[in-house]
Scaffold this active site. Sequence first.
Site, mmCIF file in Angstrom:
data_model
loop_
_atom_site.group_PDB
_atom_site.id
_atom_site.type_symbol
_atom_site.label_atom_id
_atom_site.label_comp_id
_atom_site.label_asym_id
_atom_site.label_seq_id
_atom_site.Cartn_x
_atom_site.Cartn_y
_atom_site.Cartn_z
ATOM 1 C CG ASP A 95 -0.298 -0.101 2.555
ATOM 2 O OD1 ASP A 95 0.942 -0.213 2.624
ATOM 3 O OD2 ASP A 95 -1.031 -0.067 3.570
ATOM 4 C CE1 TYR A 145 9.610 -2.486 0.071
ATOM 5 C CE2 TYR A 145 8.057 -1.001 1.144
ATOM 6 C CZ TYR A 145 8.356 -2.240 0.606
ATOM 7 O OH TYR A 145 7.393 -3.225 0.593
ATOM 8 C CE LYS A 182 7.047 -4.305 -3.546
ATOM 9 N NZ LYS A 182 7.386 -5.742 -3.780
#
Length: 332
Positions: free
Chosen positions: A122, A148, A152
């Site tokens: 999310d 990060y 993603k």
Amino acid sequence: MQRILVTGGAGFIGCNFVHYIMEHTRLHVTVLDKLTYAGNLGSLAGLPPERYDFVKGDICDASLVDQLVAATDAVVHFAAESHNDNSLQEPRPFVDTNLVGTFTLIEAARKHGTRFHHVSTDEVYGDLALDDPARFTEESVYRPTSPYSATKAGSDMLVRAWVRSFGLQATISNCSNNYGPFQHVEKFIPRQITNVLDGARPRLYGNGLNVRDWIHVEDHSSAVAAILRNGRIGETYLIGADGERSNREVVEKILVRMGQPVESYDLVTDRPGHDVRYAIDSTKLRRELGWSPRYGDFDAGLADTVRWYQENEDWWRPQKADTESNYAKQGH
Ligand code: NAD
Ligand code: TDX
């Protein structure tokens, strides 16, 4: 479908997914994992050899990936560099594994026409204000904030482009914060539980009021299995269990559970760029695929998790000293 390739199967969510598949299906599983600091073969101990193979290797290794993808019916892709704090210290492995690794896998899946499920987070949607009534949906705009989450988000975009441009047979899921057995002690909940077991105080970043939307890892596994089985190709599904809690609330629950005074934690240096709140609306997954979480009760799931760390010190002890010395360098 008879055989699946699970990348990152020696990590926290990957190993729980492999155990789930062993218990609930007849599929054969091949795990591909590089065994970074986050991978642990002990998490896969005792699996039936006739249904399980382990391959130590890197998802960026194109010839190994090509060979493994050619021999499977589907790929479930968990492998990643997964820890935000690490991505702020050394972003390079995040770009390599999360972007180049995903690219390498989808190229092989495209070549062999292989079903592909991409596991994401999310965090690609950035964060929400504490008082915002909104939750993330499949239509939310991508606004990643950390190295990060940026990598993603990039990996999700690669998968979407491969679906549209090359007809890749892929689905994507974006899940909220997981907790449960086999989670590395660098992550919030196991760090605090193992601190208390070590006689140390839990450590909350900033004012401790940031909110995460917790889901038990077994519920993440059942959702990914449902999407693999019945998800529509090209679609994204958000996975969440309505588990919003402030970090302070979670630490207080851990302290009470472990027989400590409720206020015996420390506030420490905040994470740079610390996302304020995540919240998932999983209506699409529930309506389309009939999925629902089994661990509706966060307190019960947390109690099971505390017990797991109490009973499995052999598993986590080797990670603890290095993890805490890294945190000490960051003022956390
Ligand atoms: P983890 O760090 O516990 O495990 C990652 C695994 O991937 C490890 O076993 C590691 O050895 C392996 N790996 C890393 N680089 C590799 C490479 N180059 N080649 C092969 N294997 C490699 O992570 P996790 O928490 O289990 O997360 C799994 C996936 O789920 C990730 O894609 C993550 O983004 C996603 N996710 C995690 C959460 C969460 O709360 N932990 C929530 C939503 C989504
Ligand atoms: O000691 C701590 N004290 C603290 O207050 C640690 C380790 C964390 N925190 C805070 C930071 C976050 O607000 O707790 C919250 C959770 O931290 P993490 O466990 O590092 O998780 P988070 O950054 O939210 O990301 C996690 O959920 C989404 C996973 O690590 C990601 O892989 C996933 O994509």
